[in-house]
Write a protein that holds these residues in place. Structure first.
Motif, short mmCIF file in Angstrom:
data_model
loop_
_atom_site.label_atom_id
_atom_site.label_comp_id
_atom_site.label_asym_id
_atom_site.label_seq_id
_atom_site.Cartn_x
_atom_site.Cartn_y
_atom_site.Cartn_z
N VAL A 93 0.82 -1.22 0.00
CA VAL A 93 0.00 0.00 0.00
C VAL A 93 0.85 1.27 0.00
CG1 VAL A 93 -1.69 1.32 1.33
CG2 VAL A 93 -2.00 -1.13 1.01
N GLU A 94 1.91 1.31 0.78
CA GLU A 94 2.77 2.50 0.82
C GLU A 94 3.57 2.66 -0.46
OE1 GLU A 94 3.61 4.89 3.33
OE2 GLU A 94 1.71 4.22 4.24
N MET A 95 4.04 1.55 -1.02
CA MET A 95 5.00 1.61 -2.12
C MET A 95 4.35 1.82 -3.49
SD MET A 95 7.48 -1.48 -3.40
CE MET A 95 5.96 -2.29 -3.95
N ILE A 96 3.26 1.14 -3.76
CA ILE A 96 2.69 1.15 -5.11
C ILE A 96 2.41 2.57 -5.65
CG2 ILE A 96 0.61 0.54 -6.45
CD1 ILE A 96 0.69 -2.23 -5.14
N LYS A 170 -4.54 -3.34 -0.65
CA LYS A 170 -4.88 -3.09 0.77
C LYS A 170 -5.19 -4.41 1.48
CE LYS A 170 -7.23 0.08 3.80
NZ LYS A 170 -8.09 -0.72 4.64
N ARG A 171 -5.99 -5.24 0.82
CA ARG A 171 -6.31 -6.54 1.39
C ARG A 171 -5.03 -7.38 1.57
NH1 ARG A 171 -10.57 -8.45 4.34
NH2 ARG A 171 -10.84 -10.68 4.03
N HIS A 172 -4.14 -7.27 0.57
CA HIS A 172 -2.84 -7.96 0.66
C HIS A 172 -2.12 -7.58 1.95
CE1 HIS A 172 1.55 -7.91 0.25
NE2 HIS A 172 1.40 -9.07 -0.36
N ASP A 173 -2.01 -6.29 2.19
CA ASP A 173 -1.25 -5.83 3.36
C ASP A 173 -1.91 -6.27 4.66
OD1 ASP A 173 0.47 -4.74 1.56
OD2 ASP A 173 0.35 -2.69 2.32
N GLN A 174 -3.24 -6.31 4.68
CA GLN A 174 -3.93 -6.80 5.87
C GLN A 174 -3.59 -8.25 6.12
OE1 GLN A 174 -8.05 -5.93 5.00
NE2 GLN A 174 -8.12 -4.39 6.62
N ASN A 217 16.26 -10.81 9.09
CA ASN A 217 17.03 -9.72 8.48
C ASN A 217 16.46 -8.40 9.00
OD1 ASN A 217 17.71 -7.61 6.73
ND2 ASN A 217 17.81 -8.96 4.93
N GLU A 218 17.22 -7.77 9.90
CA GLU A 218 16.64 -6.63 10.63
C GLU A 218 16.44 -5.39 9.74
OE1 GLU A 218 19.73 -7.62 11.00
OE2 GLU A 218 21.04 -5.85 10.90
N VAL A 219 17.21 -5.28 8.66
CA VAL A 219 17.05 -4.12 7.78
C VAL A 219 15.75 -4.25 6.98
CG1 VAL A 219 18.12 -2.72 5.98
CG2 VAL A 219 19.56 -3.97 7.61
N LEU A 220 15.58 -5.43 6.36
CA LEU A 220 14.37 -5.68 5.58
C LEU A 220 13.12 -5.60 6.44
CD1 LEU A 220 12.75 -6.65 3.12
CD2 LEU A 220 13.41 -9.00 3.68
N TRP A 221 13.14 -6.30 7.57
CA TRP A 221 11.91 -6.43 8.34
C TRP A 221 11.53 -5.16 9.10
CZ3 TRP A 221 8.15 -10.04 7.96
CH2 TRP A 221 8.44 -11.12 7.12
N THR A 222 12.54 -4.36 9.46
CA THR A 222 12.19 -3.07 10.05
C THR A 222 11.43 -2.24 9.02
OG1 THR A 222 14.08 -3.10 11.56
CG2 THR A 222 13.14 -0.95 11.08
N GLU A 223 11.91 -2.27 7.78
CA GLU A 223 11.22 -1.52 6.73
C GLU A 223 9.81 -2.08 6.49
OE1 GLU A 223 13.50 -0.44 3.33
OE2 GLU A 223 11.72 -0.19 2.06
N LEU A 224 9.71 -3.42 6.40
CA LEU A 224 8.39 -4.02 6.14
C LEU A 224 7.40 -3.70 7.27
CD1 LEU A 224 9.39 -7.58 4.79
CD2 LEU A 224 8.55 -5.64 3.46
N PHE A 225 7.88 -3.80 8.52
CA PHE A 225 6.98 -3.51 9.65
C PHE A 225 6.49 -2.05 9.58
CE2 PHE A 225 7.57 -6.72 13.38
CZ PHE A 225 7.43 -7.79 12.50
N PHE A 226 7.40 -1.13 9.28
CA PHE A 226 6.98 0.28 9.26
C PHE A 226 6.12 0.61 8.04
CE2 PHE A 226 9.85 0.93 12.80
CZ PHE A 226 9.15 1.88 13.53
N GLU A 227 6.37 -0.06 6.91
CA GLU A 227 5.52 0.16 5.74
C GLU A 227 4.07 -0.26 6.03
OE1 GLU A 227 7.93 1.79 2.80
OE2 GLU A 227 6.34 0.58 1.92
N ASN A 228 3.89 -1.16 6.98
CA ASN A 228 2.57 -1.73 7.24
C ASN A 228 2.16 -1.50 8.70
OD1 ASN A 228 0.36 -3.06 6.15
ND2 ASN A 228 1.07 -5.08 6.79
N LYS A 229 2.69 -0.43 9.26
CA LYS A 229 2.60 -0.19 10.70
C LYS A 229 1.18 -0.23 11.29
CE LYS A 229 3.02 3.93 13.51
NZ LYS A 229 3.75 5.16 13.83
N THR A 230 0.25 0.49 10.72
CA THR A 230 -1.09 0.58 11.30
C THR A 230 -1.77 -0.78 11.34
OG1 THR A 230 -1.18 2.74 10.25
CG2 THR A 230 -3.22 1.94 11.24
N ILE A 231 -1.69 -1.47 10.21
CA ILE A 231 -2.31 -2.80 10.14
C ILE A 231 -1.64 -3.76 11.12
CG2 ILE A 231 -2.46 -4.84 8.64
CD1 ILE A 231 -3.07 -2.85 6.32
#
Lengths: 272, 272
Positions: A93-96, A170-174, A217-231
């Motif tokens: 959702v953040e990236m597209i 959006k459904r994907h990210d959920q 992988n803390e670099v990748l997953w920190t980014e993924l977690f924050f990209e999808n933070k609210t959900i």
């Protein structure tokens, strides 16, 4: 068909290996030249260099979400009408919209997500067998043509993914928040809550399975977690409410409720 | 050596299979006669019936914790000086003193816990291969002689367990609360928090590994959870505090703290 893979890490490298095996003509690029050399030596790609990008029909962005955006922004002059762009990012959702804002006219874009990985990183560990039997998620957006969706589907089939699903970003990210990010958060929290010296003598299969993904992988997953933070926060709290039901049953000495929670989970999990 | 196994379920049946293969002379008993017949037909035991109990050197209680106590109480007249009693229960602190209060004079008792299992129950699924490479925990108490501990150790070796550990019952229950019961509670809560229709298209290896144990024998595990209630609640709360750290880092937009939690779990888990 000619494929260009930007980002020859664990996933990009494994894509290059699998697609070359299937007869695609694969070229690639990586910021560090070592990974490009490994990809060439192992026969994953024919050659490396950005000069090949304009000559390929499909461009796969194999970076982390925000680096996909950065890369595309820096190299958008290489894109031409007819190009099909895709990416392998774990959140959408953040990236597209950022990627779509960059695309020149006539370039299609179909984002997708290969649900596979390893507790490691880098092309050294690339292995296209990781995709066998895995799920492949396609998240079309405004710049996805029917033809480009079909091309990406075929990539999924050729890489031996088991099930290809088309789903709204959006459904994907959920769903990813629930099925992937939450389990990673749980595994990390479980390992970090370890207060004992003797743990390794007390682990059964369940503990080992459950904590394998705490090697992360803390670099990748920190980014993924924050990209999808609210959900993700929402999913964590939903999970915590269910865990509290177990705690409550124990505190209330309510054996029937606890057994019912077990019966519910057994039934639900058997359906997966 | 003659072994009597009371309770020919998944674990008792697998013990019978493995010990017979190793040359022990195994007899057994089960409340339902079907399981006894299966054990005889498959060659796991020589014969079934309580009359064999007094003739065996070792008696393995293969029931759930409280049924071990009940069985021993009902059949204590069959016990004789020199008998070695053991059990395979998953929790110890509540059960051991109840068993020791029943034992006639001259009978040794060494409790132990095979850390293996399947997401199923019953002798039909018995398979002594499940013990290969697993952990075997011995929890000696007041009625354990050195000789009886040695006999139980040898059973563990003969069943092909990888690591045999001797540990105090209280410490055992603490560690089991963390490494076994907490993961089961987490898996159950995760599956029960599933709010989506499409989950099965979105599962990677991690989700499947993590939720496998949500298929759970509700009778056994309700008893195990309640036998270890205080410790388990404490472990759940310790875990929740770690999960809250992840949530807090997200809420605070604190990428450094989140990455550090990942680095911590990766380092810790790599040591298991």
């Amino acid at each position: 068909m000619k494929i260009f893979i930007a980002g020859l890490g664990l996933i990009g490298g494994s894509y290059a290996e699998g697609l070359t095996q299937k007869g695609y003509e694969v070229y690639g690029y990586n910021r560090t030249k070592e990974s490009e050399l490994i990809a060439i030596e192992r026969g994953y790609i024919k050659d490396a260099g950005l000069k090949y990008l304009p000559l390929c029909e499909v461009v796969i962005l194999g970076f982390y979400p925000q680096l996909n955006v950065t890369f595309l922004n820096e190299h958008k002059h290489l894109l031409k009408p007819g190009h099909i762009i895709t990416d392998v990012a774990g959140t959408k959702v953040e990236m597209i919209p950022q990627i779509e804002a960059i695309l020149p006219k006539g370039v299609s874009y179909v984002s997708h997500h290969p649900m596979a990985g390893r507790e490691t990183r880098g092309i050294e560990r690339a292995d296209c067998n990781m995709f066998k039997g895995a799920n492949f998620l396609i998240t079309p957006s405004a710049h996805s043509t029917l033809e480009s969706i079909e091309v990406i589907k075929q990539l999924g089939r050729d890489l031996a993914f088991k099930k290809i699903t088309i789903i709204d970003p959006k459904r994907h990210d959920q769903l990813i928040g629930f099925t992937s990010q939450l389990p990673h958060a749980m595994a990390v929290a479980l390992v970090n809550s370890d207060a004992y010296e003797e743990t390794s003598s007390f682990t059964g299969d369940s503990f080992r399975d459950l904590t394998r993904i705490a090697m992360i992988n803390e670099v990748l997953w920190t980014e993924l977690f924050f990209e999808n933070k609210t959900i993700l926060i929402d999913e964590i709290e939903k999970f915590e409410r269910e865990l509290d039901k177990i705690k409550q049953a124990l505190n209330d000495n309510d054996k029937v409720s606890l057994a019912n929670l077990f019966i519910q989970s057994t039934k639900k999990r058997s359906g997966f």
